[in-house]
Scaffold this motif. Structure first.
Motif, mmCIF file in Angstrom:
data_model
loop_
_atom_site.group_PDB
_atom_site.id
_atom_site.type_symbol
_atom_site.label_atom_id
_atom_site.label_comp_id
_atom_site.label_asym_id
_atom_site.label_seq_id
_atom_site.Cartn_x
_atom_site.Cartn_y
_atom_site.Cartn_z
ATOM 1 N N GLU A 1 -4.869 -1.975 -5.909
ATOM 2 C CA GLU A 1 -3.957 -3.092 -6.127
ATOM 3 C C GLU A 1 -2.732 -2.973 -5.214
ATOM 4 O OE1 GLU A 1 -5.536 -1.395 -8.645
ATOM 5 O OE2 GLU A 1 -6.930 -3.076 -8.836
ATOM 6 N N GLN A 2 -2.185 -1.763 -5.064
ATOM 7 C CA GLN A 2 -1.040 -1.564 -4.175
ATOM 8 C C GLN A 2 -1.437 -1.831 -2.722
ATOM 9 O OE1 GLN A 2 -0.188 2.455 -5.459
ATOM 10 N NE2 GLN A 2 1.808 1.819 -6.265
ATOM 11 N N ASP B 1 -1.503 -5.531 -2.293
ATOM 12 C CA ASP B 1 -0.307 -6.264 -2.711
ATOM 13 C C ASP B 1 0.594 -6.515 -1.507
ATOM 14 O OD1 ASP B 1 2.138 -7.150 -3.698
ATOM 15 O OD2 ASP B 1 2.195 -5.697 -5.340
ATOM 16 N N TYR C 1 -2.263 5.774 -3.510
ATOM 17 C CA TYR C 1 -2.138 4.333 -3.660
ATOM 18 C C TYR C 1 -3.331 3.779 -4.438
ATOM 19 C CZ TYR C 1 0.536 5.464 0.596
ATOM 20 O OH TYR C 1 1.371 6.036 1.516
ATOM 21 N N TRP D 1 4.129 -5.035 -1.730
ATOM 22 C CA TRP D 1 4.363 -3.621 -2.064
ATOM 23 C C TRP D 1 4.422 -2.767 -0.810
ATOM 24 C CZ3 TRP D 1 1.906 1.033 -1.263
ATOM 25 C CH2 TRP D 1 2.444 2.115 -1.975
#
Length: 157
Positions: A141-142, A145, A138, A148
């Motif tokens: 950002e994920q 998020d 991962y 996500w």
């Protein structure tokens, strides 16, 4: 124009700047009974605590994302998702308070810890730890998020 870092705009950067300024002042030999070095160290320590809090939240996000991705169990998926949401919020809040933390996060260490915790939980499903990648799959950002989620390997939502 004042170029000093603001307490309210980046707490970590502010603590680092204040510690630097205190050390500079101590070299000026100002004749006051202040323990400059330890005061500077304590201020820096406050900034490090902020980093540890964000990394700790990311460890929990990673742990529960791995469980959501790899576990064939239908329950307690809702609890795992709630934990991810709560810990994402904690990490996001910390990064909003101290944007400079983003460049200091040790994602490798956070993943190693989150993977270890996930492995303990997945043992109940008799899943071997080596099903999970050795390196973090991962991105930061994920992890941050809020929309996500990884795809479950067993077709569960």
């Amino acid at each position: 124009m004042d170029s000093r870092i603001g307490y309210d705009t980046d707490y970590l950067a502010w603590t680092e700047e204040q510690a630097r300024l205190l050390r500079e002042a101590s070299r000026e030999r100002i004749n006051t009974p202040i323990d400059w070095e330890n005061v500077a160290e304590e201020i820096e320590s406050m900034g490090r605590s902020e980093l540890r809090a964000v990394e700790s939240a990311l460890v929990r996000v990673i742990e529960h994302l791995l469980k959501l991705e790899h576990s064939p169990a239908a329950d307690p998926r809702g609890n795992w998702r709630r934990t991810v949401r709560e810990q994402r919020d904690q990490a996001i809040d910390g990064l909003e308070d101290s944007p400079s933390l983003r460049g200091k996060i040790d994602l490798t260490k956070a993943y190693r810890r989150g993977r270890d915790y996930a492995a303990e939980g997945l043992e109940q499903d008799r899943l071997p730890v080596d099903l999970m990648p050795a390196d973090c799959p991962y991105s930061l950002e994920q992890l941050l998020d809020t929309g996500w989620w990884p795809t479950n390997r067993h077709g569960l939502a």
